[in-house]
Design a protein around this motif. Structure first.
Motif, short mmCIF file in Angstrom:
data_model
loop_
_atom_site.label_atom_id
_atom_site.label_comp_id
_atom_site.label_asym_id
_atom_site.label_seq_id
_atom_site.Cartn_x
_atom_site.Cartn_y
_atom_site.Cartn_z
N SER A 151 0.81 -1.22 0.00
CA SER A 151 0.00 0.00 0.00
C SER A 151 0.84 1.27 0.00
CB SER A 151 -0.98 -0.03 1.17
OG SER A 151 -0.31 -0.09 2.42
N PHE A 152 0.99 1.92 1.14
CA PHE A 152 1.53 3.28 1.16
C PHE A 152 2.99 3.36 0.77
CE2 PHE A 152 1.74 1.47 5.38
CZ PHE A 152 2.99 1.84 5.88
N THR A 153 3.80 2.33 1.06
CA THR A 153 5.21 2.39 0.66
C THR A 153 5.39 2.00 -0.80
OG1 THR A 153 5.51 0.15 1.50
CG2 THR A 153 6.14 1.95 2.95
N MET A 154 4.37 1.46 -1.41
CA MET A 154 4.46 1.06 -2.81
C MET A 154 4.25 2.24 -3.75
SD MET A 154 2.36 -2.04 -4.70
CE MET A 154 0.87 -1.13 -5.10
N ASP A 155 3.36 3.15 -3.36
CA ASP A 155 3.02 4.20 -4.33
C ASP A 155 2.67 5.56 -3.72
OD1 ASP A 155 0.33 3.87 -3.33
OD2 ASP A 155 0.09 2.17 -4.67
N SER A 156 2.56 5.66 -2.38
CA SER A 156 2.15 6.92 -1.77
C SER A 156 3.33 7.75 -1.28
CB SER A 156 1.20 6.65 -0.60
OG SER A 156 0.06 5.95 -1.01
N LEU A 157 4.19 7.15 -0.48
CA LEU A 157 5.29 7.90 0.11
C LEU A 157 6.24 8.42 -0.96
CD1 LEU A 157 6.27 5.88 3.31
CD2 LEU A 157 5.19 8.13 3.20
N PRO A 158 6.60 9.69 -0.91
CA PRO A 158 7.53 10.24 -1.90
C PRO A 158 8.89 9.56 -1.81
CG PRO A 158 7.23 11.76 -0.06
CD PRO A 158 6.21 10.68 0.11
N GLY A 159 9.49 9.33 -2.98
CA GLY A 159 10.82 8.75 -3.02
C GLY A 159 10.87 7.25 -2.99
N THR A 160 9.74 6.56 -2.84
CA THR A 160 9.79 5.11 -2.80
C THR A 160 10.36 4.57 -4.12
OG1 THR A 160 8.51 3.06 -2.61
CG2 THR A 160 7.36 4.97 -3.51
N PRO A 161 11.29 3.62 -4.05
CA PRO A 161 11.90 3.10 -5.27
C PRO A 161 11.09 1.99 -5.95
CG PRO A 161 12.98 2.16 -3.36
CD PRO A 161 11.96 3.12 -2.83
N THR A 174 8.58 13.92 -14.20
CA THR A 174 8.63 14.22 -12.78
C THR A 174 9.72 13.36 -12.15
OG1 THR A 174 6.86 12.57 -12.52
CG2 THR A 174 6.21 14.88 -12.58
N THR A 175 9.84 13.42 -10.83
CA THR A 175 10.78 12.57 -10.11
C THR A 175 10.00 11.69 -9.13
OG1 THR A 175 11.18 14.00 -8.18
CG2 THR A 175 12.44 14.48 -10.18
N SER A 176 10.71 10.76 -8.52
CA SER A 176 10.04 9.86 -7.57
C SER A 176 9.58 10.61 -6.31
CB SER A 176 10.97 8.71 -7.18
OG SER A 176 12.14 9.20 -6.54
N TRP A 177 10.02 11.85 -6.16
CA TRP A 177 9.65 12.66 -4.99
C TRP A 177 8.48 13.59 -5.30
CZ3 TRP A 177 12.11 11.41 -0.51
CH2 TRP A 177 13.27 10.63 -0.64
N ILE A 184 2.59 12.04 1.62
CA ILE A 184 2.66 11.76 3.06
C ILE A 184 1.25 11.76 3.67
CG2 ILE A 184 3.45 12.68 5.28
CD1 ILE A 184 5.97 13.66 3.75
N ILE A 185 0.42 12.70 3.25
CA ILE A 185 -0.96 12.75 3.75
C ILE A 185 -1.71 11.47 3.36
CG2 ILE A 185 -3.19 13.91 3.48
CD1 ILE A 185 -1.62 16.55 3.26
N VAL A 400 1.34 16.54 -9.08
CA VAL A 400 0.10 16.06 -8.45
C VAL A 400 -0.50 14.93 -9.27
CG1 VAL A 400 -2.24 16.70 -7.74
CG2 VAL A 400 -0.35 18.32 -7.41
N LEU A 401 -0.49 15.07 -10.59
CA LEU A 401 -0.99 14.01 -11.46
C LEU A 401 -0.18 12.73 -11.25
CD1 LEU A 401 -2.93 13.17 -13.72
CD2 LEU A 401 -1.25 14.04 -15.36
N HIS A 402 1.14 12.87 -11.14
CA HIS A 402 2.01 11.72 -10.87
C HIS A 402 1.57 11.00 -9.61
CE1 HIS A 402 6.26 9.96 -10.15
NE2 HIS A 402 5.51 9.58 -9.12
N ARG A 403 1.39 11.74 -8.52
CA ARG A 403 1.06 11.09 -7.24
C ARG A 403 -0.30 10.42 -7.30
NH1 ARG A 403 4.12 8.79 -5.16
NH2 ARG A 403 5.54 10.57 -5.26
N VAL A 404 -1.28 11.07 -7.95
CA VAL A 404 -2.62 10.49 -8.05
C VAL A 404 -2.59 9.21 -8.89
CG1 VAL A 404 -4.92 10.85 -9.06
CG2 VAL A 404 -3.88 12.64 -7.65
N VAL A 405 -1.90 9.25 -10.02
CA VAL A 405 -1.82 8.08 -10.89
C VAL A 405 -1.10 6.93 -10.18
CG1 VAL A 405 -0.67 7.19 -12.96
CG2 VAL A 405 -2.01 9.28 -13.09
N SER A 406 -0.01 7.25 -9.51
CA SER A 406 0.74 6.23 -8.79
C SER A 406 -0.11 5.57 -7.71
CB SER A 406 2.01 6.84 -8.17
OG SER A 406 2.77 5.88 -7.50
N MET A 407 -0.78 6.39 -6.90
CA MET A 407 -1.63 5.85 -5.84
C MET A 407 -2.81 5.07 -6.40
SD MET A 407 -1.65 8.88 -2.94
CE MET A 407 -2.73 7.92 -1.88
N ALA A 408 -3.38 5.55 -7.51
CA ALA A 408 -4.53 4.87 -8.10
C ALA A 408 -4.14 3.50 -8.63
CB ALA A 408 -5.11 5.72 -9.24
#
Length: 463
Positions: A151-161, A174-177, A184-185, A400-408
């Protein structure tokens, strides 16, 4: 009819994955079957010009990440560092907080770059011992492991490899961060709601007098924690990967500028690559190389005897995982050019909000394929430009699009036919009937977290 062809191709691939057939074989069959029903004369050109081009392009970018991640996870396992980390977490957090211990250990290992499949094998013996000692039903264990590793370490937390956080970087530059505050939220939401759910399930079992269980299969032997490496040494390579990833993400653009070029004597012409499109990939690769080197330097005596066989296993796993995802990416590229997909694309475009559009599209395809990286790859191959255009039109940063797509991508991916779910249940000796309820609850929590993050962004403007 064209829409039926696309839906049938997706349904066929989902059925094949659910039944355990190789996606490497059935993704091209599904894609080319759809082309055959659309225009038989296009099958051969589409296979070579689209499917294979997409597959090879994916491997060119991401195979080193799969490979280095698998080798890093294997040397962490062979060195005894993973066992030392688990034992230390139990000692310092306390066996009375079994769910928190398992989630924390899985999260630490996956955020440190260890493959989630490796984490399942490494954590299970300790989780079983901890649940036995605490008399918690074993059937609840897969939910805790899923919350920590999937879950969160796979796609939510910034910088996860993890690859789910790396794939969007090449589409959005974009970058992994990307979007660290929102990430984080989102992670905090998943942790708080997830742990609350797991504790509610534990208390309910205790209230009903249910214990660890009897007549269980694949029970692990009692874990011996003597002669383990120092936990501070064990955690050092994970920290090194995280710090190196962060540093290299910032240093690589300074070293190479906007264009990365090489001109060696044997080259007909220089090789030039836009730096922004590969920063995240190079940073993760460099960080994993440093992590592997650190483990070999500090634990070579322990790793040496099994290094040859261990790395062969890691390479085999990396090849299989990367080819699975690359085949799904090629499938997405073919589906995107079919007439029926234009109908689907137009329907998705009717969702006015670009972030919700991206989240629904990616999560749906991840659920259909049973793969976070595969579903995201299909969605981005088919609709990446549409997502970017929608975000830019609405003034939404691509971070923001990166983080949403990654989490989705990590939302509805863990349906019953997901490979990680099947592996987790097989390793723990449990069935879907016994334990999938809790894994599915984590799936729902992850999916809700995506829309929670979108709401936070629109409400506060935080990135």
């Amino acid at each position: 009819m064209s829409l039926v062809i696309v839906v049938a191709a997706l349904a066929f691939l989902m059925f094949a994955a659910y039944r355990g057939y190789s996606v490497i074989l059935f993704a091209p069959l599904a894609a080319l079957g759809a082309v055959l029903l659309t225009d038989p004369s296009a099958v051969a050109p589409v296979f070579t010009g689209i499917f294979m081009e997409k597959l090879v392009g994916f491997l060119k970018l991401y195979f080193p990440v799969f490979l280095l991640g698998a080798v890093f996870g294997k040397v962490i396992e062979l060195s005894g560092y993973s066992r030392a980390i688990v034992a230390a977490a139990i000692r310092y957090i306390g066996s009375s907080h079994a769910n928190a211990v398992i989630v924390a250990v899985c999260a630490l290992l996956t955020y440190g770059g260890v493959s989630l499949f490796v984490v399942v094998f490494a954590v299970y013996p300790f989780a079983a011992e901890l649940y036995r000692q605490s008399n918690i039903p074993k059937r609840l264990m897969p939910g805790a492991i899923a919350l920590g590793a999937f879950s969160f370490t796979m796609d939510s937390l910034p910088g996860t490899p993890q690859i789910q956080n790396i794939i969007p970087t090449t589409f959005f530059n974009t970058t992994s961060w990307a979007a660290p505050v929102l990430g984080i939220i989102g992670a905090a939401f998943i942790i708080c709601v997830g742990l609350s759910y797991l504790e509610w399930r534990r208390r309910d079992a205790v209230k009903r007098g249910e214990g660890y269980g009897a007549s269980l299969i694949f029970e692990s032997e009692p874990v011996h924690t003597t002669s383990l490496p120092n936990p501070l040494l064990a955690i050092a390579p994970l920290l090194l990967v995280g710090v190196s990833n962060f540093a290299l993400t910032r240093l690589i653009p300074m070293w190479y500028g906007t264009q990365s070029s090489a001109a060696l004597p044997g080259m007909a012409k220089p090789v030039t690559i836009p730096t922004a499109s590969v920063v995240a990939i190079w940073a993760v690769e460099g960080a994993l190389l440093l992590g592997i080197a650190f483990v070999l330097l500090t634990a070579f005596g322990t790793v040496r005897e099994r290094f040859s066989e261990g790395t062969k296993t890691a390479v085999s796993g990396a090849l299989l995982a990367s080819l699975n995802t690359a085949s799904e990416y090629g499938f997405g590229g073919v589906i995107a050019v079919l007439p029926g997909f234009l109908v689907v694309s137009d329907f998705l475009k009717s969702v006015p909000d670009p972030l919700i559009n991206a989240a629904v599209s990616v999560s749906s395809l991840a659920g259909i394929t049973g793969s976070a990286s595969g579903g995201m790859s299909i969605a981005l191959a088919a609709m990446g430009d549409t997502f970017i255009h929608g975000a830019q039109t609405a003034g939404i940063p691509l971070d923001v699009l990166h983080r949403v797509v990654s989490m989705a991508s990590g939302g509805m991916d863990t349906l019953p036919h997901n490979g990680a779910v099947i592996t987790l249940l097989a390793v723990t000796g449990l069935t879907h009937r016994e334990s999938y309820r809790d894994i599915f609850a984590v799936t729902i929590i992850k999916t809700l977290a995506v829309f929670f993050v979108i709401a936070v962004f629109y409400t506060t403007g935080l990135i």
